[in-house]
Motif scaffolding. Structure first.
Motif, PDB file in Angstrom:
ATOM      1  N   ALA A   1       0.850  -1.198   0.000  1.00  0.00           N
ATOM      2  CA  ALA A   1       0.000   0.000   0.000  1.00  0.00           C
ATOM      3  C   ALA A   1       0.878   1.237   0.000  1.00  0.00           C
ATOM      4  CB  ALA A   1      -0.923   0.000   1.211  1.00  0.00           C
ATOM      5  N   ASP A   2       0.536   2.233  -0.815  1.00  0.00           N
ATOM      6  CA  ASP A   2       1.334   3.442  -0.909  1.00  0.00           C
ATOM      7  C   ASP A   2       1.358   4.182   0.425  1.00  0.00           C
ATOM      8  OD1 ASP A   2       2.598   5.277  -3.211  1.00  0.00           O
ATOM      9  OD2 ASP A   2       1.614   6.572  -1.739  1.00  0.00           O
ATOM     10  N   PHE A   3       2.463   4.892   0.663  1.00  0.00           N
ATOM     11  CA  PHE A   3       2.596   5.671   1.891  1.00  0.00           C
ATOM     12  C   PHE A   3       1.439   6.655   2.074  1.00  0.00           C
ATOM     13  CE2 PHE A   3       7.379   5.601   3.173  1.00  0.00           C
ATOM     14  CZ  PHE A   3       7.320   4.220   3.269  1.00  0.00           C
ATOM     15  N   SER A   4       0.809   7.082   0.978  1.00  0.00           N
ATOM     16  CA  SER A   4      -0.294   8.041   1.096  1.00  0.00           C
ATOM     17  C   SER A   4      -1.522   7.450   1.779  1.00  0.00           C
ATOM     18  CB  SER A   4      -0.673   8.585  -0.284  1.00  0.00           C
ATOM     19  OG  SER A   4       0.348   9.435  -0.783  1.00  0.00           O
ATOM     20  N   THR A   5      -1.513   6.144   2.027  1.00  0.00           N
ATOM     21  CA  THR A   5      -2.599   5.541   2.791  1.00  0.00           C
ATOM     22  C   THR A   5      -2.365   5.613   4.292  1.00  0.00           C
ATOM     23  OG1 THR A   5      -1.624   3.313   2.727  1.00  0.00           O
ATOM     24  CG2 THR A   5      -3.089   3.931   0.906  1.00  0.00           C
ATOM     25  N   ILE A   6      -1.125   5.988   4.702  1.00  0.00           N
ATOM     26  CA  ILE A   6      -0.855   6.078   6.144  1.00  0.00           C
ATOM     27  C   ILE A   6      -0.311   7.442   6.559  1.00  0.00           C
ATOM     28  CG2 ILE A   6      -0.503   3.607   6.454  1.00  0.00           C
ATOM     29  CD1 ILE A   6       2.518   4.123   6.466  1.00  0.00           C
ATOM     30  N   PHE A   7       0.230   8.217   5.609  1.00  0.00           N
ATOM     31  CA  PHE A   7       0.735   9.558   5.905  1.00  0.00           C
ATOM     32  C   PHE A   7      -0.121  10.601   5.195  1.00  0.00           C
ATOM     33  CE2 PHE A   7       4.773   7.008   6.085  1.00  0.00           C
ATOM     34  CZ  PHE A   7       4.901   7.048   7.467  1.00  0.00           C
ATOM     35  N   GLY A   8      -0.131  11.825   5.743  1.00  0.00           N
ATOM     36  CA  GLY A   8      -0.952  12.876   5.161  1.00  0.00           C
ATOM     37  C   GLY A   8      -0.294  14.231   5.258  1.00  0.00           C
ATOM     38  N   ILE A   9      -1.047  15.263   4.888  1.00  0.00           N
ATOM     39  CA  ILE A   9      -0.605  16.650   4.975  1.00  0.00           C
ATOM     40  C   ILE A   9      -1.465  17.359   6.014  1.00  0.00           C
ATOM     41  CG2 ILE A   9       0.209  16.681   2.594  1.00  0.00           C
ATOM     42  CD1 ILE A   9      -2.351  18.174   1.829  1.00  0.00           C
ATOM     43  N   PRO A  10      -1.000  18.485   6.560  1.00  0.00           N
ATOM     44  CA  PRO A  10      -1.786  19.181   7.585  1.00  0.00           C
ATOM     45  C   PRO A  10      -3.160  19.605   7.084  1.00  0.00           C
ATOM     46  CG  PRO A  10       0.467  20.005   7.551  1.00  0.00           C
ATOM     47  CD  PRO A  10       0.322  19.123   6.341  1.00  0.00           C
ATOM     48  N   ASN A  11      -4.136  19.590   7.972  1.00  0.00           N
ATOM     49  CA  ASN A  11      -5.505  19.956   7.606  1.00  0.00           C
ATOM     50  C   ASN A  11      -5.602  21.386   7.099  1.00  0.00           C
ATOM     51  OD1 ASN A  11      -7.078  17.561   8.156  1.00  0.00           O
ATOM     52  ND2 ASN A  11      -6.583  17.879  10.312  1.00  0.00           N
ATOM     53  N   GLY A  12      -4.737  22.277   7.603  1.00  0.00           N
ATOM     54  CA  GLY A  12      -4.786  23.666   7.161  1.00  0.00           C
ATOM     55  C   GLY A  12      -4.075  23.914   5.845  1.00  0.00           C
ATOM     56  N   ASN A  13      -3.468  22.873   5.276  1.00  0.00           N
ATOM     57  CA  ASN A  13      -2.690  23.023   4.053  1.00  0.00           C
ATOM     58  C   ASN A  13      -3.528  22.579   2.862  1.00  0.00           C
ATOM     59  OD1 ASN A  13      -0.751  22.395   1.867  1.00  0.00           O
ATOM     60  ND2 ASN A  13       0.780  22.876   3.412  1.00  0.00           N
ATOM     61  N   THR A  14      -3.690  23.467   1.889  1.00  0.00           N
ATOM     62  CA  THR A  14      -4.504  23.169   0.713  1.00  0.00           C
ATOM     63  C   THR A  14      -3.636  23.257  -0.538  1.00  0.00           C
ATOM     64  OG1 THR A  14      -6.445  24.126   1.787  1.00  0.00           O
ATOM     65  CG2 THR A  14      -6.571  23.772  -0.587  1.00  0.00           C
ATOM     66  N   PRO A  15      -3.160  22.120  -1.067  1.00  0.00           N
ATOM     67  CA  PRO A  15      -2.359  22.158  -2.283  1.00  0.00           C
ATOM     68  C   PRO A  15      -3.197  22.640  -3.471  1.00  0.00           C
ATOM     69  CG  PRO A  15      -2.173  20.029  -1.170  1.00  0.00           C
ATOM     70  CD  PRO A  15      -3.316  20.752  -0.548  1.00  0.00           C
ATOM     71  N   LEU A  16      -2.521  23.155  -4.490  1.00  0.00           N
ATOM     72  CA  LEU A  16      -3.188  23.465  -5.745  1.00  0.00           C
ATOM     73  C   LEU A  16      -3.638  22.162  -6.402  1.00  0.00           C
ATOM     74  CD1 LEU A  16      -0.739  26.158  -7.200  1.00  0.00           C
ATOM     75  CD2 LEU A  16      -2.785  26.520  -5.801  1.00  0.00           C
ATOM     76  N   PRO A  17      -4.646  22.211  -7.273  1.00  0.00           N
ATOM     77  CA  PRO A  17      -5.158  20.972  -7.888  1.00  0.00           C
ATOM     78  C   PRO A  17      -4.176  20.294  -8.830  1.00  0.00           C
ATOM     79  CG  PRO A  17      -6.215  22.921  -8.820  1.00  0.00           C
ATOM     80  CD  PRO A  17      -5.452  23.384  -7.621  1.00  0.00           C
ATOM     81  N   ILE A  18      -3.055  20.938  -9.135  1.00  0.00           N
ATOM     82  CA  ILE A  18      -2.032  20.345  -9.995  1.00  0.00           C
ATOM     83  C   ILE A  18      -1.000  19.553  -9.205  1.00  0.00           C
ATOM     84  CG2 ILE A  18      -2.244  22.017 -11.878  1.00  0.00           C
ATOM     85  CD1 ILE A  18       0.091  23.571 -10.566  1.00  0.00           C
ATOM     86  N   ASN A  19      -1.187  19.406  -7.903  1.00  0.00           N
ATOM     87  CA  ASN A  19      -0.234  18.706  -7.050  1.00  0.00           C
ATOM     88  C   ASN A  19       0.111  17.338  -7.637  1.00  0.00           C
ATOM     89  OD1 ASN A  19       1.365  18.619  -4.730  1.00  0.00           O
ATOM     90  ND2 ASN A  19      -0.201  17.610  -3.521  1.00  0.00           N
ATOM     91  N   GLY A  20       1.423  17.085  -7.818  1.00  0.00           N
ATOM     92  CA  GLY A  20       1.887  15.800  -8.305  1.00  0.00           C
ATOM     93  C   GLY A  20       1.956  15.670  -9.812  1.00  0.00           C
ATOM     94  N   GLN A  21       1.564  16.701 -10.557  1.00  0.00           N
ATOM     95  CA  GLN A  21       1.508  16.607 -12.017  1.00  0.00           C
ATOM     96  C   GLN A  21       2.807  17.064 -12.681  1.00  0.00           C
ATOM     97  OE1 GLN A  21      -2.064  18.253 -13.813  1.00  0.00           O
ATOM     98  NE2 GLN A  21      -3.313  17.681 -12.044  1.00  0.00           N
ATOM     99  N   THR A  22       2.940  16.721 -13.966  1.00  0.00           N
ATOM    100  CA  THR A  22       4.108  17.074 -14.777  1.00  0.00           C
ATOM    101  C   THR A  22       3.665  17.888 -15.980  1.00  0.00           C
ATOM    102  OG1 THR A  22       5.357  15.107 -14.120  1.00  0.00           O
ATOM    103  CG2 THR A  22       6.007  16.163 -16.183  1.00  0.00           C
ATOM    104  N   PHE A  23       4.428  18.940 -16.299  1.00  0.00           N
ATOM    105  CA  PHE A  23       4.117  19.826 -17.416  1.00  0.00           C
ATOM    106  C   PHE A  23       5.357  19.953 -18.293  1.00  0.00           C
ATOM    107  CE2 PHE A  23       1.447  20.821 -13.862  1.00  0.00           C
ATOM    108  CZ  PHE A  23       0.179  20.965 -14.419  1.00  0.00           C
ATOM    109  N   THR A  24       5.171  19.789 -19.603  1.00  0.00           N
ATOM    110  CA  THR A  24       6.291  19.736 -20.537  1.00  0.00           C
ATOM    111  C   THR A  24       6.124  20.728 -21.673  1.00  0.00           C
ATOM    112  OG1 THR A  24       6.589  17.375 -20.071  1.00  0.00           O
ATOM    113  CG2 THR A  24       7.638  18.241 -22.062  1.00  0.00           C
TER     114      THR A  24
END
Length: 210
Positions: free
Chosen positions: A60-83
């Motif tokens: 299971a990916d680490f994202s199933t057990i670790f998270g980000i702070p509740n007050g932190n709101t990433p942009l919707p492009i989080n994790g994406q690649t642009f070329t």
């Protein structure tokens, strides 16, 4: 403990939050003999990152057990690649990929001698954001190119905006030149609190022959 374990050249503790009151399950991934669960925010204390890290615990990916702070709101492009890419067999070939943040929003755009950015994206800045900071690492590079950072320290947003730019250029005799950059975008409110952390990859590729 700052982690030297990376995802796309970004330390895991810059992707997930810092450990809070809870401790996530042990992962078996160690730094200096200490499991990373002693450094990272347990998902129960935060919220979902929104994409997989590529590191796994029992399949299971680490994202199933670790998270980000509740007050932190990433942009919707989080994790994406642009070329941004360009190609020319007869003359100079140039391409650039740019992230811009302003008081009115954020924008990713590209310019090149034979096309633009794939994909492009834009949106609103996080509510309450008044300043931004960009940090980065070059993950791959070859030939001629550059990186320019308009907000290497925490910088107030403006109407014209602040650019982070990745450039590659070549000629028919130089072949493929490129810059791949892991970019972290941090927005801050008027109190100086980090309210949004986003990790993306910007790539500029210039090909000097058809």
């Amino acid at each position: 403990m700052a982690l030297s374990i990376m995802r796309n050249s970004v330390p895991l503790d810059q992707i997930y939050g810092t450990k809070g009151s809870s401790t996530a399950a042990a992962t078996g991934l160690m730094q200096n003999g200490v499991d990373v669960n002693q450094s990272l925010l347990a998902l129960v204390d935060g919220k979902s990152l929104g994409f997989n890290s590529g590191y796994q615990r029992h399949g299971a990916d680490f994202s199933t057990i670790f998270g980000i702070p509740n007050g932190n709101t990433p942009l919707p492009i989080n994790g994406q690649t642009f070329t941004a890419s360009s190609q020319s067999a007869t003359g100079p070939s140039n391409s650039s990929a740019t992230f811009n943040a302003s008081t009115s929003g954020w924008l990713i755009f590209g310019t090149s001698s034979s096309g633009g950015l794939t994909p492009s994206a834009s949106g609103s800045i996080p509510s309450g954001a008044v300043s931004v900071q960009y940090s980065y690492s070059i993950t791959e590079s070859a030939g001629s190119g550059s990186v320019s950072n308009g907000a290497s320290s925490i910088t107030a947003l403006s109407g014209a905006g602040l650019n982070f730019n990745v450039l590659a250029n070549s000629t028919p005799s130089t072949g493929d030149n490129y810059r791949y950059v892991a970019l972290t975008i941090n927005f801050f409110n008027g109190s100086g609190t980090n309210i949004s952390t986003t990790n993306i990859t910007l790539r500029a590729v210039a090909t000097g022959s058809a």
